[in-house]
Design a protein around this motif. Sequence first.
Motif, PDB file in Angstrom:
ATOM      1  N   LEU A  40      28.777  33.998  51.603  1.00  0.00           N
ATOM      2  CA  LEU A  40      28.713  34.713  50.328  1.00  0.00           C
ATOM      3  C   LEU A  40      29.935  35.607  50.121  1.00  0.00           C
ATOM      4  N   GLU A  41      30.416  36.224  51.206  1.00  0.00           N
ATOM      5  CA  GLU A  41      31.610  37.070  51.090  1.00  0.00           C
ATOM      6  C   GLU A  41      32.826  36.261  50.681  1.00  0.00           C
ATOM      7  N   VAL A  42      32.957  35.051  51.231  1.00  0.00           N
ATOM      8  CA  VAL A  42      34.063  34.172  50.839  1.00  0.00           C
ATOM      9  C   VAL A  42      33.950  33.819  49.356  1.00  0.00           C
ATOM     10  N   ARG A  43      32.750  33.464  48.922  1.00  0.00           N
ATOM     11  CA  ARG A  43      32.548  33.117  47.515  1.00  0.00           C
ATOM     12  C   ARG A  43      32.818  34.314  46.592  1.00  0.00           C
ATOM     13  N   ALA A  44      32.428  35.500  47.041  1.00  0.00           N
ATOM     14  CA  ALA A  44      32.661  36.706  46.230  1.00  0.00           C
ATOM     15  C   ALA A  44      34.155  36.987  46.093  1.00  0.00           C
ATOM     16  N   ARG A  45      34.885  36.846  47.212  1.00  0.00           N
ATOM     17  CA  ARG A  45      36.339  37.064  47.162  1.00  0.00           C
ATOM     18  C   ARG A  45      37.011  36.045  46.257  1.00  0.00           C
ATOM     19  N   GLU A  46      36.576  34.788  46.356  1.00  0.00           N
ATOM     20  CA  GLU A  46      37.167  33.745  45.513  1.00  0.00           C
ATOM     21  C   GLU A  46      36.863  33.997  44.039  1.00  0.00           C
ATOM     22  N   ALA A  47      35.627  34.408  43.751  1.00  0.00           N
ATOM     23  CA  ALA A  47      35.254  34.691  42.365  1.00  0.00           C
ATOM     24  C   ALA A  47      36.062  35.856  41.814  1.00  0.00           C
ATOM     25  N   MET A  48      36.245  36.893  42.636  1.00  0.00           N
ATOM     26  CA  MET A  48      37.013  38.057  42.196  1.00  0.00           C
ATOM     27  C   MET A  48      38.465  37.690  41.943  1.00  0.00           C
ATOM     28  N   ALA A  49      39.053  36.920  42.857  1.00  0.00           N
ATOM     29  CA  ALA A  49      40.450  36.515  42.694  1.00  0.00           C
ATOM     30  C   ALA A  49      40.620  35.662  41.442  1.00  0.00           C
ATOM     31  N   ASP A  50      39.666  34.773  41.186  1.00  0.00           N
ATOM     32  CA  ASP A  50      39.745  33.908  40.011  1.00  0.00           C
ATOM     33  C   ASP A  50      39.630  34.721  38.727  1.00  0.00           C
ATOM     34  N   ILE A  51      38.664  35.628  38.667  1.00  0.00           N
ATOM     35  CA  ILE A  51      38.449  36.435  37.460  1.00  0.00           C
ATOM     36  C   ILE A  51      39.644  37.333  37.185  1.00  0.00           C
ATOM     37  N   TYR A  52      40.145  37.994  38.230  1.00  0.00           N
ATOM     38  CA  TYR A  52      41.227  38.965  38.033  1.00  0.00           C
ATOM     39  C   TYR A  52      42.597  38.321  37.871  1.00  0.00           C
ATOM     40  N   SER A  53      42.692  37.026  38.103  1.00  0.00           N
ATOM     41  CA  SER A  53      43.973  36.334  37.887  1.00  0.00           C
ATOM     42  C   SER A  53      44.200  35.997  36.421  1.00  0.00           C
ATOM     43  N   LYS A  54      43.155  36.124  35.607  1.00  0.00           N
ATOM     44  CA  LYS A  54      43.281  35.734  34.192  1.00  0.00           C
ATOM     45  C   LYS A  54      42.547  36.712  33.279  1.00  0.00           C
ATOM     46  N   LEU A  55      42.727  38.005  33.537  1.00  0.00           N
ATOM     47  CA  LEU A  55      42.099  39.023  32.699  1.00  0.00           C
ATOM     48  C   LEU A  55      42.712  39.024  31.303  1.00  0.00           C
ATOM     49  N   THR A  56      41.881  39.188  30.308  1.00  0.00           N
ATOM     50  CA  THR A  56      42.355  39.346  28.934  1.00  0.00           C
ATOM     51  C   THR A  56      42.768  40.808  28.720  1.00  0.00           C
ATOM     52  N   PRO A  57      43.525  41.098  27.661  1.00  0.00           N
ATOM     53  CA  PRO A  57      43.877  42.494  27.388  1.00  0.00           C
ATOM     54  C   PRO A  57      42.653  43.408  27.259  1.00  0.00           C
ATOM     55  N   TRP A  58      41.569  42.912  26.667  1.00  0.00           N
ATOM     56  CA  TRP A  58      40.366  43.746  26.532  1.00  0.00           C
ATOM     57  C   TRP A  58      39.723  44.000  27.897  1.00  0.00           C
ATOM     58  N   GLN A  59      39.723  42.985  28.747  1.00  0.00           N
ATOM     59  CA  GLN A  59      39.185  43.180  30.095  1.00  0.00           C
ATOM     60  C   GLN A  59      40.035  44.158  30.888  1.00  0.00           C
ATOM     61  N   LYS A  60      41.357  44.103  30.707  1.00  0.00           N
ATOM     62  CA  LYS A  60      42.225  45.084  31.360  1.00  0.00           C
ATOM     63  C   LYS A  60      41.932  46.498  30.843  1.00  0.00           C
ATOM     64  N   THR A  61      41.627  46.596  29.562  1.00  0.00           N
ATOM     65  CA  THR A  61      41.256  47.895  29.006  1.00  0.00           C
ATOM     66  C   THR A  61      40.008  48.423  29.689  1.00  0.00           C
ATOM     67  N   GLN A  62      39.040  47.559  29.925  1.00  0.00           N
ATOM     68  CA  GLN A  62      37.819  47.961  30.617  1.00  0.00           C
ATOM     69  C   GLN A  62      38.100  48.406  32.044  1.00  0.00           C
ATOM     70  N   VAL A  63      38.990  47.683  32.731  1.00  0.00           N
ATOM     71  CA  VAL A  63      39.350  48.063  34.098  1.00  0.00           C
ATOM     72  C   VAL A  63      40.079  49.408  34.110  1.00  0.00           C
ATOM     73  N   ALA A  64      40.984  49.614  33.141  1.00  0.00           N
ATOM     74  CA  ALA A  64      41.725  50.874  33.053  1.00  0.00           C
ATOM     75  C   ALA A  64      40.794  52.053  32.852  1.00  0.00           C
ATOM     76  N   ARG A  65      39.634  51.815  32.224  1.00  0.00           N
ATOM     77  CA  ARG A  65      38.666  52.882  31.945  1.00  0.00           C
ATOM     78  C   ARG A  65      37.552  52.953  32.985  1.00  0.00           C
ATOM     79  N   HIS A  66      37.634  52.158  34.022  1.00  0.00           N
ATOM     80  CA  HIS A  66      36.537  52.082  35.004  1.00  0.00           C
ATOM     81  C   HIS A  66      36.206  53.471  35.547  1.00  0.00           C
TER      82      HIS A  66
END
Length: 317
Positions: A40-66
Amino acid sequence: MHNYLDFEKPISDLEGKIHELRKLAEEDESIDTTDEIGRLEVRAREAMADIYSKLTPWQKTQVARHPQRPHFVDYAAQLFEEFTPLAGDRKFAEDEAIQAGLGRFRGEAVAIIGQEKGNDTKSRLKHNFGSARPEGYRKAIRVMEMADRFGLPIVTLIDTAGAYPGIGAEERGQAEAIARSTEMCLNVRVPIVSVVLGEGGSGGAIAIATGDRVYMLEHAIYSVISPEGAASILWRDSTRAKEAASNMKITAEDLKAFGIIDGIIPEPVGGAHRDAEAVIGRTGDVIAAALKDLGAKPGDQLRKERRQRYLNIGRQL
């Protein structure tokens, strides 16, 4: 536990299962969940890497405000020794949204100015969510004047949605205070290194970010207005903020391409809040390299090049 953003649901589901398995193993030592947790940890790391490799500007805005993203106080604690905050603008009052003072950065005396949002309800109210009033910018001016007088480099850390728009702030000259602070940045004869940590919103950000070197964290944003504000003005519909963010060119990559910033500081996969110590260390290394480069230049040359830098941005765009 992490606060998960809406687009992080696949990560949340996987890390939730990992947490449940660990809790199960603690309650019953006869159950071996090691292999399943590893998968599960491997899958979580892969999912995180995949999601964060293609963040949209709005998603980056959400991360900036985390809400768990490291703020000024975290950077000040790790990067600066003997940090001594200075309070008040000597005209009206103290403003807690802008923190300013003197300290040592890797053995060198510096002036430090930054915006603090707070990390819980009490501290957010104390710091007004990082939105400064005029007295905050006048305090910044006071510290910049002191730095100029004593030849101290200035480090500014930006994280604000914008200057406070309240009636009292406007009555006390909010626009004038922002303009004077920007002018002071342009006038000092000492190096200024600025880093956008999260949000760099409007004049409230540029008032202390008009530096010789300007950097952004990988998932920070820097804009003339918030996506919600732009959507409200353009379409009279703040719910179209996602669309506005995509059109405003607010990400670090966009601003680097325009020549507005000098570099991008990488964040850990998953954002700065996933490994605050690492990203603060990287930020310190970037600041140190910039100060070393700028320190060899005479004050008049610094001032001339800084002014020309911002005139050139207008011409290029």
